[in-house]
Design an enzyme around this catalytic site. Structure first.
Site, PDB file in Angstrom:
ATOM      1  N   ALA A 102      -4.771  -5.672   5.299  1.00 47.51           N
ATOM      2  CA  ALA A 102      -3.395  -6.089   5.064  1.00 47.51           C
ATOM      3  C   ALA A 102      -3.235  -6.694   3.681  1.00 47.51           C
ATOM      4  O   ALA A 102      -4.003  -7.529   3.258  1.00 47.51           O
ATOM      5  CB  ALA A 102      -2.943  -7.077   6.118  1.00 47.51           C
ATOM      6  N   THR A 103      -2.220  -6.228   3.019  1.00 47.18           N
ATOM      7  CA  THR A 103      -2.100  -6.436   1.578  1.00 47.18           C
ATOM      8  C   THR A 103      -0.736  -5.952   1.134  1.00 47.18           C
ATOM      9  O   THR A 103      -0.098  -5.191   1.852  1.00 47.18           O
ATOM     10  CB  THR A 103      -3.143  -5.547   0.860  1.00 47.18           C
ATOM     11  OG1 THR A 103      -4.427  -6.084   1.042  1.00 47.18           O
ATOM     12  CG2 THR A 103      -2.886  -5.384  -0.614  1.00 47.18           C
ATOM     13  N   THR A 104      -0.291  -6.373  -0.028  1.00 49.52           N
ATOM     14  CA  THR A 104       0.711  -5.605  -0.754  1.00 49.52           C
ATOM     15  C   THR A 104       0.322  -5.589  -2.227  1.00 49.52           C
ATOM     16  O   THR A 104       0.079  -6.636  -2.821  1.00 49.52           O
ATOM     17  CB  THR A 104       2.117  -6.222  -0.650  1.00 49.52           C
ATOM     18  OG1 THR A 104       2.445  -6.356   0.727  1.00 49.52           O
ATOM     19  CG2 THR A 104       3.146  -5.332  -1.332  1.00 49.52           C
ATOM     20  N   GLY A 109      -0.670  -1.086   1.104  1.00 46.53           N
ATOM     21  CA  GLY A 109      -0.829  -2.232   1.999  1.00 46.53           C
ATOM     22  C   GLY A 109       0.267  -2.319   3.043  1.00 46.53           C
ATOM     23  O   GLY A 109       1.253  -1.578   3.010  1.00 46.53           O
ATOM     24  N   SER A 110       0.066  -3.276   3.951  1.00 49.68           N
ATOM     25  CA  SER A 110       0.983  -3.391   5.087  1.00 49.68           C
ATOM     26  C   SER A 110       2.379  -3.843   4.669  1.00 49.68           C
ATOM     27  O   SER A 110       3.354  -3.594   5.367  1.00 49.68           O
ATOM     28  CB  SER A 110       0.408  -4.394   6.103  1.00 49.68           C
ATOM     29  OG  SER A 110       0.178  -5.630   5.455  1.00 49.68           O
TER      30      SER A 110
END
Lengths: 263, 225
Positions: A38-40, A170-171
């Site tokens: 999970a990331t942006t 990412g999420s």
């Protein structure tokens, strides 16, 4: 390890991965025990380069870390961001940085930006087909031949796609994507690109539980990177704070409502 | 029926050494010298693309004389060894001495067991830092390794060039002075080497991780004055 000498017919050439696999330095197909994802991260082109903005949070069942660096310089003119398994992602970063330098030393010339983008495809493919821990990178950089910034994204099977405007991983992507789609113009200058990138990340942090927005309490802020003809440059924490402060104050004024325009 | 003739080890070694020396003497020489802030490698090289000097790792450089295909293969092996070791352990664990020893063993093996000895001489230079001292390792065609305190000359004309350089530069100097003396020593009293036929590489701390840099022709002419 002894001196790695090869006969001309089975020489692995300047590819570090080809060499490392031969020596058994790189292993594929083993599952790591930590699955933190999970990331942006967003990358957008502007008139004379690319801007990358990425959050700093590693999330599992809880927040595992608040100051992860998800964007790194793969070399002086290339930025590489990771999403997915942290263990795999960090390994991919290390391998990529080393590979570009290895190529440069072996051949006394740098890979083209397209060459760098294509080099990652089979690595991603092998990782994602043989391991349950997915990793998806985002590559952006300055192309010396085309004299412009370029952005490449990947799918899980290793497919490499160039984007003419922007890309997100990412999420938190859907939220960042929304902001970028509304705010993007082909002729953005650097300042507007940084502002839009920060806003996209702010939106992702605001909506996605697994993306860390600006943390004014700990003074940990998303990473902001510019890559242009002068190379890879990371904005200082103060410069980043200033940009997120502006967005945050505007939001406080409107009590959290974006207000029907890109604010 | 095949005939085997006895050849004494002394004779065999002598023949092989002569063969290797002859091959090495055909090429131009290289000077590697420590200056006050780093290490400079100077090669006389008419080719602008077939390099004799190369980066190996953050603080390690390579230079080779003799047969190009032979020393270039060793150069590649050195880069692979360094990158592989740094990847497996840490960048701090890549030591020029270990690499020089591998080269020495390989050249020694090829000298005694190979079809023919390699016609090369190698220099491994290491820029000192917190962990290790500045070092110049010279590895000869038969695997002899020596650790030179100030400067090294590789190639056929090594002895003469060595004397000339030692006389002109008895102690550590600036980059410009060291380069000037190295070029003068390579050229000798009767000759001048055009800048386009010089290949110069420097190991020097400039705040970055990688310390190797090639000097462009205009930089070399600037330094030579």
């Amino acid at each position: 390890m002894g001196l790695p000498l090869f006969r001309a017919h089975d020489d692995p050439g300047p590819s570090f991965v080809a060499f490392a696999e031969r020596q058994g330095l790189v292993r594929t197909g083993e599952a790591a025990d930590v699955d933190v994802h999970a990331t942006t991260v967003v990358a957008l082109r502007y008139a004379s380069g690319v801007v990358m903005v990425g959050d700093r949070q590693a999330t599992g069942n809880y927040i595992a870390s608040r100051d992860v660096r998800k964007i790194e310089a793969a070399d002086h003119f290339t930025g590489l961001a990771i999403s997915g398994s942290a263990a795999r992602g960090i390994e991919l970063l290390r391998l990529t940085q080393l590979s570009f330098e290895h190529y440069e030393k072996m051949t006394d010339s740098s890979l083209s930006l397209e060459g760098k983008a294509n080099y990652l495809s089979p690595i991603i493919q092998r990782n994602n087909l043989s391991s349950p821990l997915l990793v998806l990178p985002l590559l952006a950089g300055w192309d010396h031949n085309a004299e412009q910034g370029r952005v490449f994204e990947y799918d899980g099977a290793g497919g490499c796609y160039e984007r003419s405007d922007f890309a997100t991983i990412g999420s938190g992507s859907p939220f960042a994507d929304g902001a970028l789609r509304l705010g993007y113009r082909a002729d953005l200058d650097l300042e507007s690109a940084l502002e839009l990138g920060a806003l996209a990340l702010y939106e992702a942090g605001d909506n996605d539980p697994a993306t860390g927005g600006p943390d004014f309490v700990r003074r940990i802020f998303p990473m902001m990177v510019v890559i242009d003809a002068g190379g890879f440059r990371e904005l200082s924490s103060d410069e980043v704070e200033r940009r997120f402060q502006v967005i945050s104050e505007r939001r406080a004024e409107s009590r959290g409502v974006a207000g029907g325009s890109l604010r | 029926m095949s005939n085997y003739f006895y050849v004494s080890p002394e004779q065999l070694t002598k023949d092989r050494a002569e063969f290797a020396q002859k091959g090495i003497a055909r090429g131009r020489s290289i000077v590697g010298a420590i200056f006050d802030k780093g290490v400079v490698l100077v090669a006389e090289n008419p080719s602008a693309s077939l390099n004799k000097i190369s980066e190996v790792y953050d603080r390690i450089a390579f230079a080779g004389v003799g047969k190009y295909n032979e020393f270039d293969r060793l150069r590649e092996a050195g880069i692979r060894w360094a990158d592989g070791t740094g990847y497996t352990y840490s960048r701090d664990d890549v030591d020029a001495r270990a690499l020089a020893n591998y080269y020495a063993q390989y050249l020694g093996d090829m000298f005694t067991e190979g079809q023919k000895p390699l016609e090369v001489e190698i220099l491994i230079a290491q820029l000192g830092g917190k962990l290790r001292p500045t070092k110049l390792y010279r590895i000869a065609y038969e695997g002899t390794i020596s650790d030179e305190p100030h400067f090294v000359v590789l190639g056929g004309d090594a002895e003469t060039i060595k004397e000339r350089f030692a006389a002109s530069a008895p102690e550590l100097e600036s980059l410009a002075a060291t380069l000037r003396h190295a070029v003068a020593a390579l050229a000798g009293p009767e000759r001048t080497i055009p800048v386009s036929e010089l290949e110069v590489g420097v190991l020097e701390d400039r705040g970055a991780r990688r310390t190797f840099r090639r000097l462009r022709d205009d930089e070399v002419s600037g330094l030579l004055g």
